[in-house]
Design an enzyme around this catalytic site. Structure first.
Site, PDB file in Angstrom:
ATOM      1  CB  THR A 338     -20.455 -60.628 -57.799  1.00 37.93           C
ATOM      2  OG1 THR A 338     -19.435 -59.488 -57.441  1.00 37.93           O
ATOM      3  CG2 THR A 338     -21.503 -60.051 -58.501  1.00 37.93           C
ATOM      4  CB  SER A 364     -12.805 -66.895 -58.415  1.00 39.81           C
ATOM      5  OG  SER A 364     -14.031 -67.394 -58.470  1.00 39.81           O
ATOM      6  NE  ARG A 365     -15.049 -61.304 -52.913  1.00 36.30           N
ATOM      7  CZ  ARG A 365     -14.795 -60.352 -53.772  1.00 36.30           C
ATOM      8  NH1 ARG A 365     -16.904 -60.747 -54.202  1.00 36.30           N
ATOM      9  NH2 ARG A 365     -15.093 -59.662 -54.026  1.00 36.30           N
ATOM     10  CB  VAL A 366     -15.430 -70.113 -55.766  1.00 35.19           C
ATOM     11  CG1 VAL A 366     -16.286 -71.588 -55.660  1.00 35.19           C
ATOM     12  CG2 VAL A 366     -17.459 -69.509 -54.800  1.00 35.19           C
TER      13      VAL A 366
END
Length: 521
Positions: A338, A364-366
Site C-alpha cells: 500500500t 501517507s506516501r502521497v
C-alpha cells in the site's frame, strides 16, 4: 378415427426440415473426491485456471488447481449436495460478476447475486473477477484529494483518488468506522462506493447498511457481503468481486472508493482453501503465493491518465493485528503493497481519542499531493505542533517546573488534540476543517479552556454558516487561503471568540456565586 397418409407425410416433412444436425461438444469430468468445500475432478483436460464449472443441483465451482491427472476446484455453494461419481461440465467462462450502475444501492453476495430482497439486478454488464492491473503508461500520479471528512486524516494522512491506504489496528479500535465515515462524506460528490465485508458477522453488515441508509449513502454504495457463515471460497472471491464492480465505473471515467473489510480474514480463507487443495504450506501455514493474493488485488487501484478518461479506483484495505503486532506476516505484506497506513491504537481509543489515530506511526506516501493548498498550509503547522507536544508531554509527567514557552506548547498541543477528536458518522466539510485547524495552529484557541474546545468548535461552525457563509464558500471553491481570505477569517474568529469567552466567563462567575451562596447557607 382414420389418419390420412398425406397428413403423416406432411408432419414428417416438417420435423425433418426443423431437425438441427449441429453437435454441441461438452467437456465433462467426474467427481472423484468432495469434502470441506473442495472437489477433485477426473477429466476436464482443457479446463482453464479460474474457470467456472457446473456441478449437479445448480452448484457452481471454481477451478484453482490444474494438475496432471485431476482438477482441484472450490465449490461456490452447498458441497453436501455433491457426491463422488457426479458429472461436472465446463462452462467455458472465467468467473465473473454483474456490474454497472444498477448495482448502486444494492447488497449482493460474492457472486453478485442480490441478497437484500429488492428483486433481481437488471444489468447487461459483466466483469471478470481477475484482471491484470493497469500498466504504468495508463496511470497518472495521485494528485486529486479524496476527502474522508475526518480532520485527523484529511490534514495529516491525506488520501488521494487512486491511492491504496491501509487501515490497521487491533480489534475494537474503530477500523470500520473510518471507511464508513468516508463513504458518508462522498454524498453530493461524483464518487461511487463499494463496501466489501469479508468474514464479518451478519449483524455487523446489517448495522453498516442501516447506518448508510440513515445517512442517505446507500444511493451510491454497493455492499458485497461474504459473511462468516459462508464457505471459504466465497470469502476468497469477495474482494475481487468488489474490485470488478468498481472497475466498471473506473473504466467509464468515474471515481470509486472500495473498502476491503478485512484482508486478514481473506488471507485466512485462502489458507484454508490452499491446505484443503494440498498446496504446500509456508510461513504460518500460509501458501507461498499469499503475497500475490493481495498484491494482484490492490494493484488494480489506480488513477487513469486523461487519455483513458481519467477514472480512479481508491482502495482502503483493513488489516486486524493481534496485540498491536504490525510486524506479523500478513500486516507486513500489505504495508509493503500500500501507499501508506493509518495505524489505530487501542490505548488512544480507550483514552477517548476518537478516531484513535497514532500520528507518529501513520503515514501517507502521497502526502501533500493529495491536499488543496489551504489544507497543506494549515496541516504543516499542525503536524509540527503535535510532534513537539508529544515530545514535551513525557517531561511534563515528571512534574518538573516548565518555562513559559514549553507550557505554551503543551497548552496548544492539548487544544489541537481536542480539535482532532470527532464523533462517529459526522464527517466535516474540508472548508470547515481548514477554518478550525487554522484557529488551532495560529494560537487563537490558546485562551479557550480545554474542556470548552469542542463546544467552541460546534458553535463556531454555526456562527460561520450564519454570519460569514461566503468565507467557507471561497475556501471550498479556490482551495486556497489567500491574504484577503485569511484576514477575513482571523477577524471572524476574533469576533466569535470574544462573544464565546464573555459567555463562558459569565457562566463561570454565575456558577461560582451559586456555589458560594450554597456554602454560606
Amino acid at each position: 378415427m382414420s389418419v390420412r397418409p398425406d397428413e403423416i407425410s406432411t408432419l414428417l416433412q416438417k420435423q425433418i426440415e426443423g431437425f438441427d444436425k449441429s453437435l454441441e461438444m461438452v467437456d465433462v469430468g467426474t467427481v472423484i473426491y468432495v469434502g470441506d468445500g473442495v472437489s477433485r475432478i477426473y477429466g476436464l483436460e482443457k479446463c482453464m485456471a479460474g474457470e467456472l464449472l457446473e456441478f449437479p443441483d445448480g452448484v457452481m465451482g471454481l477451478a484453482l488447481n490444474l494438475e496432471t491427472d485431476n482438477v482441484g476446484a472450490v465449490l461456490l455453494g452447498d458441497y453436501k449436495k455433491i457426491k463422488e461419481g457426479d458429472t461436472v461440465k465446463r462452462t467455458g467462462r472465467i468467473a465473473q460478476v454483474p456490474a454497472g450502475e444498477a448495482m448502486a444501492g444494492r447488497v449482493v453476495n460474492a457472486l453478485g447475486q442480490p441478497i437484500d430482497g429488492k428483486g433481481p439486478i437488471k444489468t447487461e454488464a459483466f466483469r471478470p473477477l481477475e484482471r491484470i492491473a493497469p500498466g504504468v503508461i495508463q496511470r497518472q500520479p495521485v494528485k486529486e484529494p479524496l476527502q474522508t471528512g475526518l480532520k485527523a486524516i484529511d490534514s495529516m494522512i491525506p488520501i488521494g483518488r487512486g491511492q491504496r491506504e491501509l487501515i490497521i489496528g487491533d480489534r475494537g479500535t474503530g477500523k470500520t468506522a473510518i471507511p464508513v465515515d468516508a463513504i458518508i462524506n462522498q454524498k453530493d460528490t461524483d464518487v461511487y462506493c463499494i463496501y466489501v465485508a469479508i468474514g464479518q458477522k451478519r449483524s455487523k453488515v446489517a448495522a453498516v447498511v442501516q447506518v448508510l441508509e440513515e445517512h442517505g449513502a446507500m444511493d451510491y454504495t454497493t455492499v458485497v457481503a461474504a459473511t462468516s457463515s459462508e464457505p471459504a471460497p466465497l470469502l476468497y472471491i469477495s474482494p475481487y468481486a468488489g474490485c470488478a464492480i468498481g472497475e466498471e465505473y473506473m473504466d467509464n471515467g468515474k471515481h470509486v472508493l472500495v473498502i476491503y473489510d478485512d484482508l486478514s480474514k481473506h488471507a485466512i480463507a485462502y489458507r484454508e482453501l490452499s491446505l484443503l487443495l494440498r498446496r504446500p504450506p509456508g510461513r504460518e501455514a500460509y501458501p507461498g503465493d499469499i503475497f500475490y493474493l493481495h498484491s494482484r488485488l490492490l494493484e488494480r487501484s489506480a488513477k487513469y491518465s486523461d487519455e483513458y478518461d481519467g477514472g480512479s479506483l481508491t482502495a482502503l484495505p483493513i488489516i486486524e493485528t493481534q496485540e498491536g503486532d504490525v510486524s506479523a506476516y500478513i500486516p507486513t505484506n500489505v504495508i509493503s503493497i500500500t501507499d501508506g497506513q493509518i495505524y489505530l491504537e487501542r490505548d488512544l481509543f480507550f483514552a477517548g481519542v476518537r478516531p484513535a489515530v497514532n500520528v507518529g506511526l501513520s503515514v501517507s506516501r502521497v502526502g501533500g499531493n493529495a491536499q488543496n493548498k489551504a489544507m497543506k498550509r494549515v496541516a504543516g503547522r499542525l503536524r509540527l505542533d503535535l510532534a513537539q507536544y508529544r515530545e514535551l508531554e513525557a517531561f511534563a509527567q515528571f512534574g518538573t517546573e516548565l518555562d513559559k514557552a514549553t507550557q505554551a506548547r503543551l497548552n496548544r498541543g492539548e487544544r489541537l488534540g481536542e480539535i482532532l477528536k470527532q464523533e462517529q458518522y459526522s464527517p466535516i466539510a474540508v472548508e470547515k476543517q481548514i477554518m478550525i485547524l487554522y484557529a488551532g495552529t495560529t494560537g487563537m484557541l490558546d485562551e479557550i479552556p480545554v474542556e470548552e474546545v469542542k463546544r467552541f468548535e460546534a458553535e463556531f461552525f454555526r456562527f460561520m454558516e450564519g454570519n460569514h457563509p461566503a468565507l467557507g464558500q471561497a475556501i471550498k471553491e479556490t482551495g486556497e487561503l489567500t491574504e484577503d481570505t485569511e484576514k477575513d477569517l482571523r477577524k471572524a474568529i476574533d469576533e466569535f471568540k470574544k462573544s464565546f469567552l464573555m459567555e463562558t466567563t459569565g457562566l463561570e462567575t454565575a456558577e461560582k456565586a451559586e456555589s458560594e451562596e450554597k456554602a454560606s447557607a
